[in-house]
Design an enzyme around this catalytic site. Structure first.
Site, mmCIF file in Angstrom:
data_model
loop_
_atom_site.group_PDB
_atom_site.id
_atom_site.type_symbol
_atom_site.label_atom_id
_atom_site.label_comp_id
_atom_site.label_asym_id
_atom_site.label_seq_id
_atom_site.Cartn_x
_atom_site.Cartn_y
_atom_site.Cartn_z
ATOM 1 N N GLY A 80 0.928 -1.169 -0.040
ATOM 2 C CA GLY A 80 0.013 0.042 -0.087
ATOM 3 C C GLY A 80 0.814 1.435 -0.100
ATOM 4 N N VAL A 84 0.288 4.858 5.622
ATOM 5 C CA VAL A 84 -0.139 3.345 6.456
ATOM 6 C C VAL A 84 0.829 2.687 6.661
ATOM 7 C CG1 VAL A 84 -1.644 1.417 6.303
ATOM 8 C CG2 VAL A 84 -2.494 3.646 5.308
ATOM 9 N N GLU A 102 5.650 -3.112 0.877
ATOM 10 C CA GLU A 102 5.586 -3.064 -0.548
ATOM 11 C C GLU A 102 4.719 -1.802 -0.799
ATOM 12 O OE1 GLU A 102 7.268 -4.597 -2.363
ATOM 13 O OE2 GLU A 102 7.947 -6.361 -1.094
ATOM 14 N N CYS A 134 1.615 0.016 -8.887
ATOM 15 C CA CYS A 134 2.531 0.714 -8.015
ATOM 16 C C CYS A 134 4.056 0.859 -8.775
ATOM 17 C CB CYS A 134 2.963 -0.230 -6.880
ATOM 18 S SG CYS A 134 3.373 -2.158 -7.560
#
Length: 346
Positions: A80, A84, A102, A134
């Site tokens: 994410g 976070v 990741e 990503c």
């Protein structure tokens, strides 16, 4: 514990789960609440094929994740964003729990080769899943005049998604209204030279090329994670390297060039989770390559055997008999003869 992402909500849960199973672990999976249909499907179907006493699926939002983080885990695997990830890392630190994070970042592309093949590869890598990948190219640093490259990028977009990409069956939508609104704000931070259309009802934004972007605006300071591609002109390869070096380390960095010399320099000087020449995004599907970030783009890597190693404890084991005490030669006191023996051993 595996905390899943919303952009590829199935793949980014199953890949680390397979690694966990291969390494002999039990696992708790917390799918992303921003992909509720996939979260529900995982909660329904995984117990049909895996023993739920060993592999559990727990659905929920922020409150659920917060409660789970209080527990003591052997390993936390999170895919994410950076915000976070910091919360997870702080919670993990309370128990010295190892983590695999990741994340993402602004993966740059330096373009020395302005060919149509280059444009097609960049368009494919950037706009797959509407840019919500990503390791998608985040922005282009074009060496020299970018006009020809921009024209070819537009040509490639039309050949892939037609004249009306908002209705094309192979072009996706933005995952949530929150991210849709965030991306619309970015469209105001530079000159839209291709695309820019959007549909608020279906949460779709057409593949968009921008120039003359504000380098201090969010389009150039935050990961875009959508179908917007800024193109920035630089005068030299050295200027491109300096531009990248001034920013946090990305998950991937791409060079589009046929020059072995430039490729070698790029590999030596750019700090990123992965370095790819002329084939952006394809590193994701090669199982022998480790996948992971560095610095702000994450820590730890997986895919293939790398995932097995990451989720295993590398525990040495030694067994030596006491029937014959072969270690007596190293016990004190140390005579001249013992010193000679020790010297030979070392």
């Amino acid at each position: 514990m595996i905390v899943g992402a919303w952009n590829y909500p199935l793949q980014l849960v199953l890949a680390p789960l397979v690694a966990a199973i291969a390494a002999g672990n039990a696992a708790v999976v917390k799918p992303s609440e921003l992909a509720p249909a996939t979260s529900g499907a995982l909660a329904k179907f995984l117990p049909l094929y895996l023993d739920e006493r060993v592999f559990a699926v727990i659905e929920g939002g922020v409150d659920t994740a917060t409660e789970l983080l209080v527990a003591r885990w052997d390993h936390i695997f999170y895919t994410g964003g950076e915000r976070v990830a910091k919360i997870i890392a702080m919670a993990a630190a309370q128990h010295l729990t190892p983590t695999t994070l990741e994340l993402g970042g602004k993966s740059p592309v330096v373009v020395d080769n302005h060919s149509l093949a280059t444009a097609k590869r960049l368009v494919y890598a950037k706009f797959m899943n509407a840019g919500q990948t990503c390791v998608a190219p985040d922005y282009i640093l074009c060496i020299g005049d970018a006009s020809a490259l921009v024209g070819r990028l537009g040509q490639a977009i039309n050949s892939f998604y037609g004249k009306e990409p908002l209705t094309h069956p192979d072009f996706g939508r933005i995952a949530s209204r929150q991210h849709f609104d965030r991306l619309l704000a970015m469209l105001e931070q530079g000159e839209v030279v291709f695309g820019g259309e959007y549909d608020e009802e279906t949460l779709r934004i057409a593949p968009t090329i921008m120039r003359n972007v504000d380098l201090e605006a969010t389009v150039m300071t935050e990961e875009i994670f959508g179908p917007i591609l800024p193109v920035i002109e630089v005068q030299s390869f050295e200027e491109a390297l300096e531009f990248i070096a001034r920013r946090p380390s990305p998950l991937a960095a791409y060079l589009m060039s046929e020059s072995p010399r430039l490729q070698s320099i790029f590999s030596d000087r750019v700090r990123a989770g992965s370095i790819v020449h002329n084939a952006p995004l394809t590193q994701m599907v090669i199982p022998t390559l480790p996948f992971g970030g560095v610095g702000a783009s994450g820590m730890g890597s997986y895919h293939g055997k790398h995932g097995f190693d990451r989720l295993s404890q590398m525990r040495p084991e030694l067994n030596k008999t006491t029937v014959v005490d072969t270690l007596s030669a190293i016990y004190p006191p140390y005579s001249w003869a013992k010193r000679k023996i020790i010297d030979r051993l070392l």
